[in-house]
Design an enzyme around this catalytic site. Structure first.
Site, PDB file in Angstrom:
ATOM      1  CB  THR A 259       8.683   5.917  -3.830  1.00 28.16           C
ATOM      2  OG1 THR A 259       7.398   5.498  -3.698  1.00 28.16           O
ATOM      3  CG2 THR A 259       8.968   6.849  -2.551  1.00 28.16           C
TER       4      THR A 259
ATOM      5  CD  GLU B 249       5.046  -5.859  -2.799  1.00 27.43           C
ATOM      6  OE1 GLU B 249       5.079  -7.368  -2.508  1.00 27.43           O
ATOM      7  OE2 GLU B 249       5.786  -4.842  -3.093  1.00 27.43           O
TER       8      GLU B 249
ATOM      9  CG  ASN C 184       5.718   4.297   2.374  1.00 21.03           C
ATOM     10  OD1 ASN C 184       4.708   4.020   2.661  1.00 21.03           O
ATOM     11  ND2 ASN C 184       6.447   3.703   1.253  1.00 21.03           N
TER      12      ASN C 184
ATOM     13  CB  CYS D 113       7.867   0.353  -0.003  1.00 28.44           C
ATOM     14  SG  CYS D 113       7.088  -0.176  -1.628  1.00 28.44           S
TER      15      CYS D 113
ATOM     16  CE  LYS E 222      11.915   2.002  -2.661  1.00 27.68           C
ATOM     17  NZ  LYS E 222      11.446   3.189  -3.471  1.00 27.68           N
TER      18      LYS E 222
HETATM   19  C1  UGA Z   1       3.823  -0.224   2.096  1.00 27.94           C
HETATM   20  C2  UGA Z   1       2.893   0.955   2.429  1.00 27.94           C
HETATM   21  O1  UGA Z   1       1.994   0.215   3.402  1.00 27.94           O
HETATM   22  C3  UGA Z   1       2.066   1.419   1.231  1.00 27.94           C
HETATM   23  O2  UGA Z   1       1.052   2.157   1.643  1.00 27.94           O
HETATM   24  C4  UGA Z   1       2.596   1.642   0.327  1.00 27.94           C
HETATM   25  O3  UGA Z   1       2.030   2.183  -1.001  1.00 27.94           O
HETATM   26  C5  UGA Z   1       3.607   0.541  -0.116  1.00 27.94           C
HETATM   27  O4  UGA Z   1       4.649   0.248   0.869  1.00 27.94           O
HETATM   28  C6  UGA Z   1       4.882   1.438  -1.198  1.00 27.94           C
HETATM   29  O5  UGA Z   1       5.624   2.289  -0.831  1.00 27.94           O
HETATM   30  O6  UGA Z   1       4.769   1.057  -2.638  1.00 27.94           O
HETATM   31  P1  UGA Z   1       3.763  -2.776   1.381  1.00 27.94           P
HETATM   32  O7  UGA Z   1       5.520  -2.616   1.187  1.00 27.94           O
HETATM   33  O8  UGA Z   1       3.166  -3.473   0.573  1.00 27.94           O
HETATM   34  O9  UGA Z   1       3.172  -1.177   1.533  1.00 27.94           O
HETATM   35  O10 UGA Z   1       3.557  -3.444   2.881  1.00 27.94           O
HETATM   36  P2  UGA Z   1       2.918  -3.221   4.104  1.00 27.94           P
HETATM   37  O11 UGA Z   1       1.839  -3.590   4.324  1.00 27.94           O
HETATM   38  O12 UGA Z   1       3.002  -1.748   4.681  1.00 27.94           O
HETATM   39  O13 UGA Z   1       4.132  -3.826   5.226  1.00 27.94           O
HETATM   40  C7  UGA Z   1       5.323  -3.451   5.518  1.00 27.94           C
HETATM   41  C8  UGA Z   1       6.015  -4.424   6.457  1.00 27.94           C
HETATM   42  O14 UGA Z   1       5.693  -3.928   7.608  1.00 27.94           O
HETATM   43  C9  UGA Z   1       5.748  -5.797   6.406  1.00 27.94           C
HETATM   44  O15 UGA Z   1       6.948  -6.476   6.530  1.00 27.94           O
HETATM   45  C10 UGA Z   1       4.747  -6.060   7.547  1.00 27.94           C
HETATM   46  O16 UGA Z   1       5.270  -7.257   7.895  1.00 27.94           O
HETATM   47  C11 UGA Z   1       5.392  -5.103   8.596  1.00 27.94           C
HETATM   48  N1  UGA Z   1       4.367  -4.726   9.418  1.00 27.94           N
HETATM   49  C12 UGA Z   1       3.163  -4.055   9.075  1.00 27.94           C
HETATM   50  C13 UGA Z   1       4.510  -4.966  10.857  1.00 27.94           C
HETATM   51  O17 UGA Z   1       5.687  -5.312  11.178  1.00 27.94           O
HETATM   52  N2  UGA Z   1       3.811  -4.669  11.773  1.00 27.94           N
HETATM   53  C14 UGA Z   1       2.569  -3.967  11.645  1.00 27.94           C
HETATM   54  O18 UGA Z   1       1.774  -3.520  12.440  1.00 27.94           O
HETATM   55  C15 UGA Z   1       2.259  -3.752  10.220  1.00 27.94           C
END
Ligand code: UGA
Length: 438
Positions: free
Chosen positions: A121, A152, A213, A265, A268
């Site tokens: 990214t 993840e 994101n 992700c 940042k």
């Molecule tokens: C995120 C994006 O969802 C992916 O599509 C993207 O490819 C990735 O970043 C990246 O840029 O590589 P990820 O960091 O694995 O994926 O995690 P998410 O599932 O997006 O969760 C991010 C954070 O949001 C977590 O701390 C989660 O607990 C929080 N979250 C998620 C909430 O607080 N509420 C929600 O409803 C959903």
């Protein structure tokens, strides 16, 4: 296809193994010897469901090797750059050192007809800059930008069966068509299954990734801002999210209020996106992302304040159990983890914090050796004055008062992820607090 994947972290290791799983010949390259020796032995250097299985089948097939030697890239025709772009120290912008270093060391091994594919990214404008360097060093080689959308915890599935593919290719029609044809071969399986494909220019492909994101982060902070209003009005943010989520224009996903987003992700990426907009003279277009960030960080403070309140005004020398350290379940990743941040803040207030997590203790300990970690939930909650559920691992979601009632010193629980049944805990005599729920 013969493929090299440069950078074998959360993104690259999964990408390399998944490409081999799809039948390609893959070499994964990284400067970190520890990571490479683990991957070479077929052992995943981090927790990711499904990765150990595809690593061992791919290694056994002979289609997947790992090395620290960049010259191994010479045999490949498609080279994925999958190194990290963390937040730069002392700034909101992305640290491009690893991307530049990866390309620098790859350039001497490129040949005409090769395709370099950026997956990291990056700030918009990077692909055009790197394409020039590729053309200079290896005439006849091309560059494409193919952002990664894996989550993840679902990384293998998201890589093998993505919900969409985006190719950012050269404006030159012939070069662009050649890049597309090579990527179509790489992703032949997903394309054959009808995966939506967007073929576009470099800038759009780069912006697709950070916009996605930024949108997700905004959605989470939106519901967390509503949670703040719910907290002063007695409303229930979970029921509210259910109700607005029935509107398909809004949708229910990513509307879970709690302690906010973390990870390597979203935090940042929104900062780097804002910083890039400022460099482009359009800072105000994305100034709302600062608010998204601020709302997110306030949720962590809210938990710390609640703990102090529940403990009668001060946390000093009070035993606090922290359940969950990873930034989300099914991951051992603690980068910018809200749960770990809260544990560290409480430790800083002099609380006697006992923290646990099914997978993330080793990483959390390496970063914060001052914290005390215990392996089991029972050890964490023993004699606790207050229990904090901060990462919603399946085992923690299933928690019922009976499991821990006899162990704790005080029946107080903060459900930082709004996953427990409030009625059940209250009727068992607990002081149950959630985020944006009465
Ligand atoms: C995120 C994006 O969802 C992916 O599509 C993207 O490819 C990735 O970043 C990246 O840029 O590589 P990820 O960091 O694995 O994926 O995690 P998410 O599932 O997006 O969760 C991010 C954070 O949001 C977590 O701390 C989660 O607990 C929080 N979250 C998620 C909430 O607080 N509420 C929600 O409803 C959903």
């Amino acid at each position: 296809m013969r493929i090299s994947v440069i950078g074998c972290g959360y993104l690259g290791a999964v990408h390399a193994a998944s490409m081999a799983e799809l039948g390609h010949d893959v070499v994964g390259i990284d400067v970190d010897e520890r990571k490479i020796s683990s991957l070479s032995a077929g052992v995943a250097p981090f927790f990711e469901p499904g990765l150990p299985e595809i690593l061992s089948t791919a290694s056994a097939s002979g289609r997947l090797t790992f090395t620290t030697d960049m010259s191994a890239a010479a045999i490949a025709d498609v080279h994925f750059i999958a190194v990290g772009t963390p937040q730069k120290a002392g700034s909101y912008s992305a640290d491009m050192t690893y991307v530049d270093a990866a390309l620098d060391s790859l350039l001497p091994f490129l040949k005409a007809g090769d395709l370099v594919v950026g997956k990291s990214t990056v700030p918009v404008g990077t692909a055009a800059r790197l394409a020039e360097r590729v053309h200079e060093a290896a005439p006849g080689a091309e560059l494409a930008w193919n952002p990664e959308f894996l989550r993840e915890g679902f990384a293998v599935k998201d890589t093998i069966s993505p919900d969409r593919l985006v190719y950012g290719v050269s404006d030159d029609a012939e070069s662009g068509a050649r890049s597309k044809a090579l990527l179509d071969e790489v992703y032949a399986k997903a394309i054959g299954e009808g995966t939506p494909l967007v073929v576009t220019d470099y800038a759009t492909a780069e912006l697709v990734k950070v916009s996605a994101n930024a949108f997700l982060a905004t959605k989470i902070s939106f519901i967390n801002a509503i949670a703040e209003i719910a907290e002063v009005t007695g409303a229930n943010v979970t029921e509210l999210a259910d109700a607005i989520g029935f509107d398909t224009r809004i949708g229910r996903r990513f509307l879970n209020a709690g302690i906010g987003f973390g990870g390597g992700c979203l935090p940042k990426d929104i900062r780097a996106f804002g910083a890039r907009a400022e460099e482009l003279g359009r800072g105000e277009s994305l100034s709302f992302l600062k608010e998204v960030d601020a709302i997110n960080l306030r949720r962590r403070q809210r938990v710390v304040d609640l703990v102090v309140e529940l403990l009668g005004g001060q946390a000093f020398e009070k035993r606090v159990a922290v359940l969950g350290l990873a930034f989300k379940p099914d991951s051992d990743d603690i980068r910018d983890s809200p749960a770990l941040d809260i544990a560290v803040q409480l430790n800083g207030l002099g609380a006697d914090v006992l923290a646990t997590d099914p997978e993330a203790i080793a990483n959390a300990h390496a970063k914060h050796p001052q914290l005390v970690f215990v392996e089991s939930l029972e050890d964490a909650v023993r004699d606790a004055e207050v229990v904090l559920l901060l990462t919603e691992w399946a085992d923690y979601r299933r928690l019922v008062p009976d499991d821990i009632e006899s162990l704790v010193a005080g029946k107080r629980i903060i459900d930082g992820r709004n996953v427990l049944d409030s009625q059940q805990w209250r009727s068992a005599g607990w002081d149950y607090r959630a985020m944006g729920r009465p």
